[in-house]
Design an enzyme around this catalytic site. Sequence first.
Site, short mmCIF file in Angstrom:
data_model
loop_
_atom_site.label_atom_id
_atom_site.label_comp_id
_atom_site.label_asym_id
_atom_site.label_seq_id
_atom_site.Cartn_x
_atom_site.Cartn_y
_atom_site.Cartn_z
N HIS A 1 0.80 -1.22 0.00
CA HIS A 1 0.00 0.00 0.00
C HIS A 1 0.84 1.27 0.00
O HIS A 1 0.36 2.31 -0.48
CB HIS A 1 -0.97 -0.01 1.18
CG HIS A 1 -2.15 -0.89 0.95
ND1 HIS A 1 -3.44 -0.52 1.25
CD2 HIS A 1 -2.24 -2.15 0.44
CE1 HIS A 1 -4.27 -1.51 0.94
NE2 HIS A 1 -3.57 -2.51 0.45
N ASP A 2 2.06 1.23 0.52
CA ASP A 2 2.89 2.43 0.45
C ASP A 2 3.35 2.69 -0.98
O ASP A 2 3.46 3.84 -1.40
CB ASP A 2 4.11 2.32 1.37
CG ASP A 2 4.85 3.64 1.51
OD1 ASP A 2 4.17 4.68 1.67
OD2 ASP A 2 6.10 3.64 1.46
N GLY B 1 5.02 6.89 -4.74
CA GLY B 1 5.39 5.49 -4.63
C GLY B 1 5.90 5.12 -3.24
O GLY B 1 5.29 5.47 -2.23
N ASP C 1 7.57 5.83 -0.52
CA ASP C 1 8.20 7.00 0.11
C ASP C 1 7.79 7.21 1.57
O ASP C 1 8.06 8.26 2.15
CB ASP C 1 7.88 8.27 -0.69
CG ASP C 1 6.38 8.56 -0.79
OD1 ASP C 1 5.58 7.81 -0.18
OD2 ASP C 1 6.01 9.52 -1.48
N SER D 1 4.93 7.74 2.76
CA SER D 1 3.80 8.66 2.96
C SER D 1 2.58 7.95 3.55
O SER D 1 1.71 8.61 4.15
CB SER D 1 3.42 9.35 1.65
OG SER D 1 2.96 8.41 0.69
N HIS E 1 -1.97 -13.08 -1.02
CA HIS E 1 -3.18 -13.37 -0.27
C HIS E 1 -3.13 -14.78 0.34
O HIS E 1 -4.01 -15.14 1.13
CB HIS E 1 -4.41 -13.22 -1.16
CG HIS E 1 -4.74 -11.81 -1.48
ND1 HIS E 1 -5.65 -11.43 -2.45
CD2 HIS E 1 -4.26 -10.64 -0.97
CE1 HIS E 1 -5.73 -10.11 -2.51
NE2 HIS E 1 -4.89 -9.61 -1.62
N SER E 2 -2.11 -15.54 -0.01
CA SER E 2 -1.91 -16.85 0.61
C SER E 2 -1.81 -16.74 2.13
O SER E 2 -2.20 -17.66 2.85
CB SER E 2 -0.62 -17.49 0.06
OG SER E 2 -0.19 -18.56 0.86
N ASP F 1 -6.83 -18.32 2.22
CA ASP F 1 -6.67 -19.73 1.90
C ASP F 1 -6.61 -20.50 3.22
O ASP F 1 -6.65 -19.90 4.30
CB ASP F 1 -5.49 -20.01 0.97
CG ASP F 1 -4.13 -20.10 1.65
OD1 ASP F 1 -4.04 -19.96 2.89
OD2 ASP F 1 -3.13 -20.32 0.94
N THR G 1 -4.34 -22.11 4.76
CA THR G 1 -3.08 -22.15 5.52
C THR G 1 -2.48 -20.74 5.59
O THR G 1 -1.41 -20.49 5.01
CB THR G 1 -2.07 -23.11 4.87
OG1 THR G 1 -1.89 -22.75 3.48
CG2 THR G 1 -2.55 -24.55 4.96
#
EC number: 1.11.1.-
Length: 336
Positions: free
Chosen positions: A85-86, A99, A101, A103, A218-219, A236, A238
Site C-alpha cells: 500500500h505504500d 510510490g 516513500d 507517505s 493473499h496466501s 486460503d 493455511t
Amino acid sequence: MHIPSSLLVVSALSSMTNAFDLKAYSNNAITAFERAVPAFAKRSGGVTCPAVWNSIAGDLTKMFLDSATGQCNDDARAAIREAFHDCGSWDKTQGSTGGCDGSLILSKLADGTPDELNRPENKGLADISAKLLAVQKKWNTGGNKVSVADVIQFAGSVAIVTCPGGPRVQTYVGRIDSAKGAPDGRLPDVHASGASLFQLFQDKGFSAVDLAALLGAHSTSKQFFVDQATAGQPQDSTPGLWDVKYYGETLNPPAGVFVFPSDTNLAKDPSVGPEFKGFVNNAGKWNGKFADAMLRLSLLGVPGGKNNLIDCTNSVPKGTQNKRDIRAAPINDRVR
C-alpha cells in the site's frame, strides 16, 4: 577469509542426534561459529549494507513470528499489506515521485490527522504503521540513516520469509521519506472488475503474470473489513504458510476461506486468468515470479531505482521450507 552471510539452521531432528555423531558435531560446530560472527551484508555499488539492518531484522522477526506454531502472525500479514500500500498508489504519470516513500505513515491532513491511513483502502493498517514507526525511531539514531519508507519495504521482506515457504525478495534501502499524501484512488478496490484492475496495474508497469503473481500474497492474508460477519477469515486454508493453496482455493473455495470479489474477477479475466491458473500447484514458478514483481513494486517512484540504493538482501533472514525448522532455530539464527 570469507564468512557466509547466512547462518545454518539446525533442525529439531539434528538437535536430538547423538552427541558423538561426527556429522552432527561438525554441523553444530559450524553453526555455533557462524552464529558468533556477524553476517556481512551484500554490497551494491561498492557500498556495504549498514549493520543496523541486521538489528532491525531481529526486531521484526520477533514481531512477526508466532513462536507456538513457527508460522507468521497477523503483524506479518499486515506488514506485507503495508509494503504493497505504500508503493501501490504510484503510476507512470508520477515519474520519480510518490510510490515507496513512507507517505502511507507520514502524510497528514491540514488538521494534523493522518491522510493515507484514514482512507478506506488502508483500513486496518494503523496498528502495524505505529509499530513500524517505532522501529524506525528506535534505530534512526547514532548516525544511522533509517527511513520510514525503507522500514516499510524491509519489513515486508522479513514478513514474507517469516512465513514458512516465503522467498527472500531482493531488498534495498536508501529511499527518501515524504509526508505528501499519495494520489487517491490508485489502489485496487475489492469489488472492481478484472479488466479495470488489470488496467490499474498496467499503469504501474506490471504485466498479467506480474499481477497474478502479486495476488498470491493473499496466501497469508485474512480479511477483517470486507465482510464484518466473517472477520478474521483467511484467504486460503493455511494463512500462516507461504504456499500456492490460495490459487486453487480461489477457484474452488473450501468452507471457511474468504475470496475477494476482485480476486474471483481476476481469476476469470481473459488476460490475467490464464496466468492465475498457471500458479495452481506450482510453487516454484510462483515464488520466482512473485519475488521479481515484488522487487519492482518496492522501487516504484524511487529516483534511479535500485541504482541509487544499497542492497540489503543479506540482512533479510533466509526463508524456511519447514515450519519446524524455524521453531527449532535459536532466535539469533532466524534473523541472519
